[in-house]
Design a protein around this motif. Structure first.
Motif, PDB file in Angstrom:
ATOM      1  N   UNK A   1      21.834  58.726  50.343  1.00 61.75           N
ATOM      2  CA  UNK A   1      21.838  57.149  49.105  1.00 61.75           C
ATOM      3  C   UNK A   1      20.764  56.950  48.678  1.00 61.75           C
ATOM      4  N   UNK A   2      20.465  56.486  49.995  1.00 58.54           N
ATOM      5  CA  UNK A   2      18.565  56.513  49.913  1.00 58.54           C
ATOM      6  C   UNK A   2      17.433  57.037  48.854  1.00 58.54           C
ATOM      7  N   UNK A   3      17.946  58.295  49.056  1.00 54.78           N
ATOM      8  CA  UNK A   3      17.583  59.546  48.101  1.00 54.78           C
ATOM      9  C   UNK A   3      17.372  59.397  47.137  1.00 54.78           C
ATOM     10  N   UNK A   4      18.707  59.000  46.752  1.00 57.02           N
ATOM     11  CA  UNK A   4      19.021  59.176  45.315  1.00 57.02           C
ATOM     12  C   UNK A   4      17.926  58.048  44.611  1.00 57.02           C
ATOM     13  N   UNK A   5      18.335  57.067  45.244  1.00 56.99           N
ATOM     14  CA  UNK A   5      18.054  55.717  44.594  1.00 56.99           C
ATOM     15  C   UNK A   5      16.442  55.538  44.311  1.00 56.99           C
ATOM     16  N   UNK A   6      15.896  56.621  45.563  1.00 57.87           N
ATOM     17  CA  UNK A   6      14.479  56.803  45.114  1.00 57.87           C
ATOM     18  C   UNK A   6      13.659  57.818  43.517  1.00 57.87           C
ATOM     19  N   UNK A   7      14.640  58.383  43.876  1.00 53.37           N
ATOM     20  CA  UNK A   7      14.269  59.681  42.801  1.00 53.37           C
ATOM     21  C   UNK A   7      14.030  58.788  41.411  1.00 53.37           C
ATOM     22  N   UNK A   8      13.466  59.463  40.642  1.00 56.28           N
ATOM     23  CA  UNK A   8      13.509  58.762  39.211  1.00 56.28           C
ATOM     24  C   UNK A   8      13.535  60.357  37.975  1.00 56.28           C
ATOM     25  N   UNK A   9      13.436  59.829  36.453  1.00 57.33           N
ATOM     26  CA  UNK A   9      13.809  61.411  36.529  1.00 57.33           C
ATOM     27  C   UNK A   9      15.187  62.358  36.328  1.00 57.33           C
ATOM     28  N   UNK A  10      15.529  62.989  35.817  1.00 57.27           N
ATOM     29  CA  UNK A  10      17.029  62.899  34.949  1.00 57.27           C
ATOM     30  C   UNK A  10      17.929  63.183  36.278  1.00 57.27           C
ATOM     31  N   UNK A  11      19.276  63.666  36.135  1.00 57.93           N
ATOM     32  CA  UNK A  11      20.579  63.380  37.228  1.00 57.93           C
ATOM     33  C   UNK A  11      20.117  64.037  38.345  1.00 57.93           C
ATOM     34  N   UNK A  12      20.082  65.624  37.485  1.00 60.68           N
ATOM     35  CA  UNK A  12      20.177  66.584  38.578  1.00 60.68           C
ATOM     36  C   UNK A  12      18.697  66.894  39.515  1.00 60.68           C
ATOM     37  N   UNK A  13      17.962  65.981  39.184  1.00 60.11           N
ATOM     38  CA  UNK A  13      16.375  66.110  39.525  1.00 60.11           C
ATOM     39  C   UNK A  13      16.532  64.617  40.834  1.00 60.11           C
TER      40      UNK A  13
ATOM     41  N   UNK B   1      19.811  64.222  42.101  1.00 65.03           N
ATOM     42  CA  UNK B   1      20.908  64.518  42.836  1.00 65.03           C
ATOM     43  C   UNK B   1      20.167  65.564  44.283  1.00 65.03           C
ATOM     44  N   UNK B   2      19.560  65.704  43.741  1.00 62.63           N
ATOM     45  CA  UNK B   2      18.817  67.211  44.607  1.00 62.63           C
ATOM     46  C   UNK B   2      18.118  66.911  45.830  1.00 62.63           C
ATOM     47  N   UNK B   3      16.837  64.915  45.408  1.00 64.60           N
ATOM     48  CA  UNK B   3      16.797  65.089  46.380  1.00 64.60           C
ATOM     49  C   UNK B   3      17.302  64.206  47.281  1.00 64.60           C
ATOM     50  N   UNK B   4      18.118  63.857  46.974  1.00 64.58           N
ATOM     51  CA  UNK B   4      19.409  62.917  46.923  1.00 64.58           C
ATOM     52  C   UNK B   4      20.147  64.041  48.428  1.00 64.58           C
ATOM     53  N   UNK B   5      20.232  65.481  48.054  1.00 64.74           N
ATOM     54  CA  UNK B   5      20.372  66.637  49.044  1.00 64.74           C
ATOM     55  C   UNK B   5      19.778  66.212  50.036  1.00 64.74           C
ATOM     56  N   UNK B   6      18.400  66.782  49.910  1.00 64.97           N
ATOM     57  CA  UNK B   6      17.847  67.425  50.115  1.00 64.97           C
ATOM     58  C   UNK B   6      17.142  65.928  51.341  1.00 64.97           C
ATOM     59  N   UNK B   7      17.012  64.858  51.357  1.00 60.96           N
ATOM     60  CA  UNK B   7      17.195  63.416  52.258  1.00 60.96           C
ATOM     61  C   UNK B   7      18.441  63.459  53.218  1.00 60.96           C
ATOM     62  N   UNK B   8      19.309  64.585  53.019  1.00 54.38           N
ATOM     63  CA  UNK B   8      20.619  64.137  53.666  1.00 54.38           C
ATOM     64  C   UNK B   8      20.346  65.315  54.790  1.00 54.38           C
ATOM     65  N   UNK B   9      19.806  65.860  54.246  1.00 56.91           N
ATOM     66  CA  UNK B   9      19.757  67.799  54.880  1.00 56.91           C
ATOM     67  C   UNK B   9      18.670  67.632  55.969  1.00 56.91           C
ATOM     68  N   UNK B  10      17.877  66.557  55.656  1.00 55.08           N
ATOM     69  CA  UNK B  10      16.309  66.198  56.474  1.00 55.08           C
ATOM     70  C   UNK B  10      17.108  64.599  57.621  1.00 55.08           C
ATOM     71  N   UNK B  11      18.477  64.472  57.437  1.00 54.64           N
ATOM     72  CA  UNK B  11      18.578  63.050  58.329  1.00 54.64           C
ATOM     73  C   UNK B  11      19.716  63.816  59.179  1.00 54.64           C
ATOM     74  N   UNK B  12      20.251  64.970  59.273  1.00 55.75           N
ATOM     75  CA  UNK B  12      20.942  65.929  60.213  1.00 55.75           C
ATOM     76  C   UNK B  12      20.326  66.102  60.916  1.00 55.75           C
ATOM     77  N   UNK B  13      19.096  66.725  60.486  1.00 55.54           N
ATOM     78  CA  UNK B  13      18.235  67.565  62.023  1.00 55.54           C
ATOM     79  C   UNK B  13      17.245  66.567  62.631  1.00 55.54           C
TER      80      UNK B  13
END
Length: 315
Positions: free
Chosen positions: A256-268, A270-282
């Motif tokens: 959620x934080x990754x999505x809120x942090x990002x600007x630009x198109x919705x797809x970008x 979403x990419x940021x959101x998932x990247x932040x979540x993937x980093x968190x599980x590690x």
């Protein structure tokens, strides 16, 4: 400045164990103590990545004081509302295999006056804010419309409102509408619409029911299978190669934080959101990954995924 509201915060203690064996003595190999609560996790992640955020939360007892100290040490400004009850402590047991067991305490019971004080503090904190995130469970004593009342405060100020909760508070808020973003996981969304969600099309249809009631975006966490972002007209999926997690606790908050942090198109976003979540599980416990740990290139985004597929077939 993104303001977060966490009505039921916690001090999170995570213990690393080789293997959890019920009924046996299990020795921890490491202990991690972090500020807890979904909204506080969002604030921690945003601040770690250079996005201004302020956390509003009720605080009581020694663990409440420790929670505020830990947030301050991480650079998160806190609006602490004193309450008579003690802030809860949650326990996470993280096995080497990646399996995580979470034990959540019920939290302090808030009086009606304390709930009103919390919302009053939130109203003051929203001056000049660019967004409001309300997240997590509700403490005993708070009525199920607490997040609806928070949404009204945001709407009065023209501030986008994002919500991450479950159960009756989710149902009340989704039915009331006025949300810029709703972030359930697939199980929470299934409970909301009252039916199983087996395919991508099932998830999209359920999300659009929520959108029809007055929500702009629905961001659905699919666990190890990535996430779906749904609007009234378009859908995107994002995910990456499977990971062996150290801890899954808080990964949805980082998403959620990754999505809120990002600007630009919705797809970008979403990419940021998932990247932040993937980093968190590690990361162990609910530790927040730093920017260097976020790998945008490892996340694949697909527009209009095949609705006949199951989420795991998208990988």
């Amino acid at each position: 400045m993104i303001v977060t509201l966490t009505p039921n915060p916690s001090l999170d203690r995570a213990l690393d164990v080789h293997r959890l064996v019920p009924g046996e003595v299990v020795r921890a190999t490491a202990v991690h103590v972090h500020p807890g609560g979904k909204g506080t996790n969002v604030s921690r992640a945003l601040v770690r990545h250079g996005v201004a955020s302020r956390a509003v939360l009720p605080v009581g007892g020694a663990d409440g004081e420790r929670l505020v100290e830990l947030l301050a040490a991480q650079g998160v400004p806190v609006v602490a509302v004193p309450v008579a009850g003690d802030t809860r402590t949650n326990i996470t047991l993280a096995e080497r295999s990646g399996t995580t067991t979470k034990i959540n305490a019920p939290g302090a019971t808030l009086s009606g006056a304390e709930v009103d004080a919390l919302l009053g503090a939130l109203a003051a904190a929203l001056d000049g804010a660019s967004g409001l995130v309300a997240a997590g469970s509700l403490p005993s004593g708070a009525t199920d419309d607490l997040f609806v009342r928070a949404a009204a405060l945001a709407a009065d100020r023209g501030i986008p409102f994002a919500l991450d909760t479950s159960g009756e508070p989710l149902e009340r808020s989704a039915r009331a509408g006025g949300l810029d973003l709703l972030k359930p996981n697939d199980n929470e969304l299934a409970a909301l619409v009252g039916r199983p969600l087996t395919t991508v099309g099932d998830v999209v249809d359920a999300a659009r029911e929520v959108i029809a009631a007055g929500t702009r975006y629905v961001l659905v966490s699919l666990g190890a299978h990535g996430a779906l972002l749904v609007t009234g007209e378009r859908t995107w999926w994002a995910g990456g190669e499977p990971l062996v997690p150290l801890s899954t606790v808080g990964a949805g908050d980082m998403t959620l934080a990754g999505f809120l942090s990002a600007d630009g198109p919705a797809a970008d976003r979403l990419r940021t959101a998932v990247a932040w979540g993937r980093a968190a599980v590690r990361m162990p416990g609910t530790a927040v990954p730093d920017p260097a740990a976020v790998d945008l290139a490892a996340v694949r985004v697909l527009e209009a995924p095949d609705p006949r597929l199951t989420p795991k077939e998208l990988l």
